[in-house]
Design an enzyme around this catalytic site. Structure first.
Site, PDB file in Angstrom:
ATOM      1  N   ASP A  12       1.915   3.283  -2.289  1.00 34.65           N
ATOM      2  CA  ASP A  12       1.655   4.511  -3.059  1.00 34.65           C
ATOM      3  C   ASP A  12       0.204   4.972  -2.973  1.00 34.65           C
ATOM      4  OD1 ASP A  12       4.333   4.262  -4.042  1.00 34.65           O
ATOM      5  OD2 ASP A  12       3.588   2.778  -5.466  1.00 34.65           O
ATOM      6  N   HIS A  40       7.546   8.675   0.146  1.00 31.53           N
ATOM      7  CA  HIS A  40       6.301   9.403   0.381  1.00 31.53           C
ATOM      8  C   HIS A  40       6.465  10.764  -0.261  1.00 31.53           C
ATOM      9  CE1 HIS A  40       4.708   6.531   3.053  1.00 31.53           C
ATOM     10  NE2 HIS A  40       5.468   6.799   4.085  1.00 31.53           N
TER      11      HIS A  40
HETATM   12  P1  GDP Z   1       2.663   6.992  -0.371  1.00 34.45           P
HETATM   13  O1  GDP Z   1       3.962   6.271  -0.493  1.00 34.45           O
HETATM   14  O2  GDP Z   1       1.557   6.069   0.060  1.00 34.45           O
HETATM   15  O3  GDP Z   1       2.745   8.215   0.472  1.00 34.45           O
HETATM   16  O4  GDP Z   1       2.239   7.456  -1.810  1.00 34.45           O
HETATM   17  P2  GDP Z   1       3.071   8.325  -2.888  1.00 34.45           P
HETATM   18  O5  GDP Z   1       3.600   9.526  -2.240  1.00 34.45           O
HETATM   19  O6  GDP Z   1       3.996   7.490  -3.646  1.00 34.45           O
HETATM   20  O7  GDP Z   1       1.927   8.660  -3.917  1.00 34.45           O
HETATM   21  C1  GDP Z   1       0.929   9.440  -3.617  1.00 34.45           C
HETATM   22  C2  GDP Z   1       0.953  10.625  -4.589  1.00 34.45           C
HETATM   23  O8  GDP Z   1      -0.344  11.081  -4.747  1.00 34.45           O
HETATM   24  C3  GDP Z   1       1.734  11.797  -4.072  1.00 34.45           C
HETATM   25  O9  GDP Z   1       2.273  12.505  -5.163  1.00 34.45           O
HETATM   26  C4  GDP Z   1       0.686  12.629  -3.358  1.00 34.45           C
HETATM   27  O10 GDP Z   1       1.000  13.995  -3.288  1.00 34.45           O
HETATM   28  C5  GDP Z   1      -0.481  12.398  -4.234  1.00 34.45           C
HETATM   29  N1  GDP Z   1      -1.782  12.382  -3.574  1.00 34.45           N
HETATM   30  C6  GDP Z   1      -2.101  11.915  -2.347  1.00 34.45           C
HETATM   31  N2  GDP Z   1      -3.432  11.995  -2.156  1.00 34.45           N
HETATM   32  C7  GDP Z   1      -3.952  12.525  -3.299  1.00 34.45           C
HETATM   33  C8  GDP Z   1      -5.269  12.817  -3.737  1.00 34.45           C
HETATM   34  O11 GDP Z   1      -6.260  12.615  -3.052  1.00 34.45           O
HETATM   35  N3  GDP Z   1      -5.392  13.312  -4.995  1.00 34.45           N
HETATM   36  C9  GDP Z   1      -4.341  13.546  -5.815  1.00 34.45           C
HETATM   37  N4  GDP Z   1      -4.552  14.015  -7.023  1.00 34.45           N
HETATM   38  N5  GDP Z   1      -3.088  13.266  -5.433  1.00 34.45           N
HETATM   39  C10 GDP Z   1      -2.902  12.769  -4.198  1.00 34.45           C
END
Ligand code: GDP
Length: 424
Positions: A12, A40
């Site tokens: 995440d 994701h």
């Molecule tokens: P992944 O499985 O590693 O892709 O992570 P997730 O999708 O579960 O969680 C990442 C969340 O954080 C998602 O809702 C993204 O849109 C959001 N996100 C990613 N990078 C950033 C950031 O730099 N700032 C903020 N506020 N949200 C982010």
């Protein structure tokens, strides 16, 4: 160019967003492990998408997406995920989606077994996502699983169904006293959800080798992260697959090719879903505050994530396991609310401060050592260049870079595709 994008922490970290962004420079995006047990989240000009099985490159018109042989694929889930994206106008055809004939099929009885086992464990449960992942990987190594390629060779497949069903019922009926799996329901599953996927199934190893020879850029997209890796993670509170960048060529079907680069995705603070030791964990108000600021609820399950400050010990270990050449620091904007920001810089174990990540069982006896640095306390989500960041935010990034001994090449400051700062 062969690049792996992998998670440094517990998952995440925002890998989906970064793959979505980086995929502009790649011709092919390939998932190489895991199943639909994580999600994701990608937000771009087409909308907000939760991807569990499909590579994030599916959201780009000109990118070919590959589901590699190291994956486990729930046919029904994949069909529904494809359907949801198509409803949003995303084109998915055998031209831009290729499924490895070696990938293993997650069956409904794997999902059922996952639930039965979590229920049996009651208060000792592992926090499984109940998507059948551990049971299907177990069957893979028992050589009792079905693979995607078998859908193209139904005679061989159907001949195995009876034996496998009989064997599965030894556990389901004999062990868990649950209703038996039937041959008919297995055949029905293949017919309903397997048949329509047949045009997408191919030897993705051959495809990727040829693409590589033709000079195409290939990105390997990991699910989960170093501390969830079956070998290097916080076993047994890990996933069942190898989340490690070095596994990418194997899981993708190209064991003969070497990675050019491993890019780690690392979060500016810590989150962890499910059970298992999590040394730097916040509790009570501190946890609620950070969870609310970061919107830390699981993309696949909606479960509230456990949260804590950035953990240098775990992150350094994650960087080592991933062989990361550089890292992207995500969600820096979430820390904008703090006057002072805590960092876990070491663990106290048996009266000594340790800086290296120990054998997982020892984590239960580790206490976090927190240090504080100055916060910036202003909104940084509109910053697009490093100079625009307040001095304290730049210091925080530089400090993590130094403590982790790895270059931070990008900093993400928001969920949107363009909310990223490329560092000089
Ligand atoms: P992944 O499985 O590693 O892709 O992570 P997730 O999708 O579960 O969680 C990442 C969340 O954080 C998602 O809702 C993204 O849109 C959001 N996100 C990613 N990078 C950033 C950031 O730099 N700032 C903020 N506020 N949200 C982010």
């Amino acid at each position: 160019m062969l690049t792996a994008i992998c998670g440094i922490n517990w998952g995440d970290e925002g890998k989906g967003k970064m793959v979505d962004l980086f995929s502009a420079d790649y011709d092919i995006v390939c998932r190489y492990q895991g199943g639909n047990n994580a999600g994701h989240t990608v937000i771009n000009d087409k909308g907000k998408f939760i991807l569990n099985l499909l590579p994030s490159g599916i959201l780009r018109e000109d990118v070919v997406n590959v589901l590699g042989g190291g994956m486990v694929i729930d046919l029904k889930h994949l069909t529904e995920e494809m359907g949801r994206l198509r409803e949003h106008g995303i084109r998915i055809t055998p031209e831009n989606l290729k499924i490895s004939d070696r990938a293993v099929i997650t069956m409904p009885y794997h999902v059922r077994l996952d639930c039965l086992e979590e229920e049996r464990l009651a208060d000792k449960k592992f926090g499984s996502t109940r998507r059948g992942i551990a049971p299907v990987y177990a069957d893979k190594y028992m050589k009792k699983a079905f693979r995607m390629g078998e859908l193209l060779h139904p005679d061989v497949m159907y001949a195995r169904v009876k034996d496998i069903v009989e064997w599965k019922n030894l556990t389901i009926v004999g062990g868990y006293h649950s209703d038996p799996v039937t041959v008919e329901e297995v055949l029905e599953y293949f017919k309903t959800y397997g048949e329509p996927l047949k045009p997408y199934i191919c030897d993705t190893g051959l495809y990727l080798n040829e693409a590589n020879k033709a000079g195409k850029n290939i990105m390997f997209e990991a699910q989960l992260a170093a501390l969830r890796d079956i070998d290097f993670g916080i076993y047994p509170y890990t996933s069942s697959s190898s989340t490690i960048a070095a596994y990418a060529p194997v899981g993708a079907g190209v064991p003969n090719l070497k990675l050019d680069k491993s890019i780690g995705i690392m979060k500016a603070y810590s989150t962890c879903v499910g059970e298992g030791p999590f040394v730097a964990e916040y509790f009570g108000e501190a946890a609620e505050r950070l969870r609310a600021l970061g919107g830390e609820y699981g993309a696949a399950t909606g479960r509230p994530r456990r949260v804590g400050p950035f953990d240098v010990v775990a992150s350094r270990y994650g960087i080592r396991c991933q062989g990361a050449d550089e890292v992207v620091l995500t969600k820096l904007d979430i820390l904008s609310d703090y006057d002072e920001i805590e960092i876990c810089t070491g663990y106290e174990l048996n009266g000594k401060i340790i800086k290296e990540f120990p054998y997982p069982d020892a984590l239960n006896y580790c206490k976090p050592v927190f240090e504080k640095v100055k916060g910036w306390h202003c909104d940084i989500s509109a910053c697009r260049r490093e100079e625009e960041l307040p001095e304290a935010a730049r210091d925080y990034v530089r400090l993590l870079e130094k403590l982790c001994d790895c270059r931070i090449s990008y900093v993400a400051v928001g969920a949107e595709r363009d909310a990223v700062i490329k560092r000089g």
